[in-house]
Design a protein around this motif. Structure first.
Motif, short mmCIF file in Angstrom:
data_model
loop_
_atom_site.label_atom_id
_atom_site.label_comp_id
_atom_site.label_asym_id
_atom_site.label_seq_id
_atom_site.Cartn_x
_atom_site.Cartn_y
_atom_site.Cartn_z
N LYS A 148 4.21 -12.40 -1.72
CA LYS A 148 4.65 -13.66 -2.30
C LYS A 148 3.51 -14.67 -2.38
O LYS A 148 3.31 -15.32 -3.41
N SER A 149 2.79 -14.81 -1.29
CA SER A 149 1.73 -15.81 -1.28
C SER A 149 0.62 -15.43 -2.27
O SER A 149 0.03 -16.27 -2.93
N GLY A 158 -2.46 -12.75 2.08
CA GLY A 158 -1.38 -12.88 3.07
C GLY A 158 -0.24 -11.94 2.76
O GLY A 158 -0.32 -10.73 3.01
N THR A 159 0.82 -12.47 2.16
CA THR A 159 1.96 -11.63 1.77
C THR A 159 1.95 -11.45 0.26
O THR A 159 1.18 -12.09 -0.46
N TRP A 201 -8.16 -21.12 3.46
CA TRP A 201 -6.75 -21.05 3.06
C TRP A 201 -6.55 -20.21 1.81
O TRP A 201 -5.55 -19.51 1.68
N GLY A 241 7.51 -24.72 3.24
CA GLY A 241 6.27 -24.21 3.81
C GLY A 241 6.42 -22.85 4.47
O GLY A 241 5.43 -22.30 4.98
N TRP A 300 6.72 -19.87 3.31
CA TRP A 300 5.85 -18.82 2.76
C TRP A 300 4.40 -18.98 3.22
O TRP A 300 3.68 -17.99 3.39
N VAL A 301 4.00 -20.21 3.45
CA VAL A 301 2.62 -20.46 3.90
C VAL A 301 2.45 -19.95 5.33
O VAL A 301 1.48 -19.24 5.63
N ARG A 302 3.41 -20.29 6.17
CA ARG A 302 3.31 -19.84 7.57
C ARG A 302 3.41 -18.32 7.66
O ARG A 302 2.66 -17.68 8.41
N GLU A 303 4.30 -17.75 6.85
CA GLU A 303 4.42 -16.28 6.85
C GLU A 303 3.12 -15.63 6.40
O GLU A 303 2.67 -14.65 6.98
N ALA A 304 2.54 -16.20 5.35
CA ALA A 304 1.29 -15.62 4.83
C ALA A 304 0.18 -15.73 5.87
O ALA A 304 -0.60 -14.80 6.06
N ALA A 305 0.12 -16.86 6.55
CA ALA A 305 -0.93 -17.05 7.55
C ALA A 305 -0.76 -16.04 8.68
O ALA A 305 -1.74 -15.44 9.14
N TRP A 365 2.34 -25.93 -2.29
CA TRP A 365 1.18 -25.99 -1.40
C TRP A 365 0.05 -25.10 -1.92
O TRP A 365 -1.14 -25.38 -1.75
N GLY A 416 3.97 -31.50 4.60
CA GLY A 416 3.20 -30.26 4.62
C GLY A 416 3.92 -29.16 5.37
O GLY A 416 4.89 -29.41 6.07
N PRO A 417 3.44 -27.90 5.23
CA PRO A 417 4.12 -26.77 5.83
C PRO A 417 4.06 -26.74 7.35
O PRO A 417 4.84 -26.05 7.98
N ARG A 427 -6.61 -16.71 3.14
CA ARG A 427 -5.43 -16.44 3.95
C ARG A 427 -4.20 -16.25 3.06
O ARG A 427 -3.41 -15.33 3.26
N LEU A 428 -4.05 -17.12 2.08
CA LEU A 428 -2.85 -17.04 1.23
C LEU A 428 -3.00 -15.95 0.17
O LEU A 428 -2.02 -15.29 -0.18
#
Lengths: 254, 318, 254, 318
Positions: free
Chosen positions: A154-155, A151-152, A144, B293, B295-300, A94, A32-33, A147-148
């Motif tokens: 990209k996300s 988020g950005t 989530w 992961g 991109w996930v952390r960046e998005a969060a 993810w 996982g991330p 959040r995603l």
């Protein structure tokens, strides 16, 4: 269709969907991330696998042929599995993992809320226990998605792509056939039509907050897993991995 | 200077009196560094150690075993988190600590550089690897640094549970079909020696040991711990009806302890150096997890920032 | 070790390496970078699988217990497989697929050239037939190593990374044990030491043309597959997929 | 204008006289377009059709079957290449043709939008899908365009071989264990109707058919071909001891042919529209293959350029 037949199939469907989704989530274990998200996802996988065990044990009991949860999980062929096609979608990233769970969790939550009222005590009990767990799943995965989605850039794109990939698999959750009808008449199973409305509303709300686009609801959607046991080409690989060891040693206990 | 001397005296007195050192207490730099190194290695071992076991989750042969294994791996992730927190009480940043792992600068337990090739390996890891870890960790519940000691108390409870689970898997296999028995023996053959190596080099070759003992970070020597482990484990293997792959293993009446054959330290140091079957793949798996992961952390992070801004906006508007 | 035992194990090792590499190549089928390359890779996979059948049939014959090529391929457990670890490396991308084949092909070519002189007529015959095929494999994959190594900056990097990933798995090809020694004495198996020299020279030549860096030859390399049947964690997934169906239906013929 | 009329007359005369049209011959634009459309669809079908079968290569239940299946899929790749070449004789570029597929502009045989869910599907595809294809292709050996006709002669030979292989798989299953028989019947149940749909809509609903017949691109109507296929296949199913999933299927003494039940054209058109079980995944697989292979093709081009330059350098130096 007798009540017993319907109840067997119904429990099997629920058991298979939770089993296969649990399997997919467990594939992430260790990858996982972030460690915190690994833990959260394993948690959800554990809940689902626990529920699968309850449903499959019950299915075996209803069937009355002396089979066990493991007989059903490990010694059935693909064509006799009745999970939703949604649950067997692969873990591309993810984002689609979260989205797949979110779609299922929201359904699962409203569905279990009704199933707690089932006249079948066993199903009602499983539902009551599961509902507590699934309340957390919905919360976690909605958060989530938001959040995603918000988020950005990209996300956001990854999540929108995930919707596009998975949307056509959501309709199957609400399909009903003789199995449902038989049990609805008995007060055992809930009608899925009102659950669909709640599902749509909740998904819409979350998507709005997540700044994600809600797709149109089409007449057509993927079907096959739940009712006919006709799966996507991913299912065979899931089962060959999952069942391999007991298939190699059919006489062993573990 | 004078002050530092006093602090050192105070520290030494605490160590003597078995008073735990706490995060806000003064401590010698070398003590701090030594602890950070040791605790972060321990944390990395928990996290890397998830991988060989995770390898069997999707293929566990019964639902009960699957759930137990998944829960076990989850515990390990929890231990990792808990231990990273302990290093943070010493001023280390988790991100840096993890980067050290990925760059190959920090170590983790060498045992996880071996592959899990059959289901019996899951039993053997629980029984032997967790068994060896507990031997070490029980000692560490008495370590001089408070947060580490308390972490160990908690971790030890879960590890004992894992060890019993592992032993029970072995027991089931050892009482199972011919093929299962073979599988169990084969796993013992492959995991025995690496487990003994988990206690580290012989005392005479262990660079950090003496100072660690003086600081009461460690409370027993590598060789003592290894001997205790062997003495405890041999009867367990006998009960399973399995043979420990050491022709020199023999009860020593005089010592009331088992004599055992020479350990292949060349293999040990070779694997530590990077030449183990799974070193590259373990690190790659962790790095890939991080990279995939990102991109996930960046998005969060981006979302959290937006949210704070919005809330600040709401408040100032109110 | 008797000659018969050695011959059985020897044939098994050859059969397993060609089987598993053939399996890995066949995973690409339908997904190659161009139709022409799909066809070429399938061709090589077909050759390898054909060779695997010859070796496994022969191993079964030497064993003399009435087993067949399929018994050996589908009903042996992982610990009894003796392929080179190199052959089970995963297909991360087309580059490491080509590099893996190249390393194996060059060895295979020089090895078979010697094996044609074996005093065991059956092995000599399989080698003679295979050598023709493998001559093409070496040519094809050497050309691609050169093309990709000396292609673009990106392709160069992919190929150099592939070397770094795979290099430590090449040494196992030249390891010898009692099996080899027994058969070398009988004039059945070739000594692998001179083959290693030829291999190194050819790899060096191709890498020079490909502008790729030749790694240093270390003492240590990965071992386990060929002699001990101790595999990487990839092998279990290969076998669960490959063997699943015959394991589910142990009494069936296909 | 006058000239065009002459050319048209000449073309028509050739068609009448069963003389093949060749690449350098004049041909009406619409004829050319129609052919490009049909041949490229055919080529795409070969290539996309590799996927459902490739899905079983790593899981084929015997080495003999594995090798046969792999060889079959290779043949299909070869047919694809051969047919793309035929479209190039008509001035179409292979790259554009393939792009049309990836953008969803060009069609391929709808049957490949169904998943292969059991091993028996590999038998059923060989028997039924290749069987239906052959029905069509045998007719196309007499098609008016020379390169297409010749491609068909070659392809038909290999397809017949594939069809026999498929039938033999079905035969083995039908004579096998209970589970194998079930598998065979289930595959027939799922593939029968989609196979009948392979001949396309009923003549009255088939937009291109009439013109294609006039140009002798097609030589028999969809319905004729379908009927021939049914009449040929029913006895084969009987020989296997399997039941065709059509309650209305009945021998018609008068027509000396089988009557059969209504085809669910709604499903057919829905799947064509994109709503089939595998449409998205088939296209994704092809697009991914292209995208993931981009660096390979680029490198090959770069290398070829360098090599030409070097050789030119050598020559000018000489």
């Amino acid at each position: 269709m007798t009540k017993q037949e319907a109840l067997y199939k119904y429990s099997l469907r629920l058991g298979d969907s939770t089993l296969i989704l649990g399997h997919r989530l467990s594939e992430w274990c260790g990858h996982g991330p972030k460690l915190e998200q690994d833990i959260a996802l394993i948690n959800i996988a554990l809940d689902l696998l626990g529920q699968a065990r309850s449903y499959l044990s019950y299915a075996a009991e209803v069937e009355g042929k002396g089979r066990t949860e493991d007989d059903l999980a490990y010694h059935r062929v693909e064509r006799n599995f009745h999970n939703l096609l949604l649950t067997e979608r692969p873990n591309d990233n993810w984002g689609n993992t979260i989205m797949r769970s979110f779609f299922f969790d929201v359904f699962h939550y409203y569905f279990l809320s009704e199933l707690t009222k089932s006249k079948d005590e066993q199903l009602a009990a499983i539902a009551a226990k599961s509902l507590k767990e699934v309340t957390y799943h919905v919360k976690h995965n909605s958060d989530w998605v938001i959040r995603l989605g918000d988020g950005t850039e990209k996300s956001h794109k990854i999540m929108q792509d995930a919707i596009d990939e998975l949307w056509d698999y959501t309709g199957e959750m609400f399909d009903m056939d003789e199995v449902d009808e038989t049990l609805i008449k008995e007060g055992i199973a809930p009608d899925l039509a009102p659950i669909k409305d709640k599902w749509l509303q909740k998904v819409k709300d979350v998507f709005r907050e997540a700044t994600l686009e809600m797709p149109e609801v089409q007449e057509w959607h993927h079907t096959g897993g739940k009712m006919k046991g006709i799966h996507s080409e991913h299912m065979g690989y899931i089962l060959s991995e999952m069942q391999y060891l007991p298939r190699v040693h059919p006489d062993a206990t573990w | 200077m004078e002050k530092e001397k006093d602090l050192q005296k105070e520290f030494d007195a605490k160590i003597d009196a078995e008073t735990k050192i706490e995060p806000r207490d003064w401590m010698p730099d070398a003590y701090r560094k030594n602890l950070i190194r040791q605790i972060s290695q321990h944390a990395h071992s928990e996290v890397v150690g998830m991988l060989p076991e995770a390898n069997w989750i999707t293929r566990a042969p019964s639902l009960r075993r699957k759930v137990a294994l998944l829960a076990k791996v989850q515990d390990e992730a929890g231990h990792g988190l808990y231990l990273y927190s302990a290093t943070e009480t010493l001023g280390a940043k988790r991100e840096d600590t993890v980067d050290d792992l990925h760059r190959g600068k920090a170590k983790y337990s060498n045992i996880f550089n071996y592959p899990t090739v059959t289901w019996a390996d899951i039993g053997a890891i629980g029984w032997l690897v967790d068994g060896a870890a507990i031997q070490n960790q029980v000692m560490l519940t008495r370590t001089s640094y408070g947060p580490y000691s308390r972490a160990m108390v908690r971790i030890c409870k879960e590890e004992s549970f894992h060890q019993r689970q592992g032993y029970e898997i072995m027991l089931t296999l050892a009482n199972g079909t011919e093929a299962q028995k073979e599988m169990a023996q084969d796993a013992l053959n492959r995991w025995w020696w690496p487990s003994l190596m988990m206690f580290g080099p012989s005392d005479k070759d262990s660079p950090h040991s003496q100072q660690s003992m003086a600081w009461k970070i460690k409370r027993q020597s590598n060789d003592e711990l290894r001997q205790e482990f062997i003495d405890k484990t041999v009867p367990q293997a006998e009960y399973l009806g399995l043979t420990i792959p050491d022709p020199d293993l023999k009860w020593n009446e005089e010592r009331e302890s088992y004599d055992f054959g020479p350990i292949n330290w060349d293999e040990f140091f070779n694997v530590i150096k990077g030449n183990g079957p799974m070193n590259k793949e373990r690190l790659k798996a962790r790095k890939d997890a991080k990279d995939n992961g990102a991109w996930v952390r960046e998005a969060a992070n981006a979302y959290a920032k937006k949210k704070r801004k919005r809330e600040a906006g709401k408040q100032s508007a109110a």
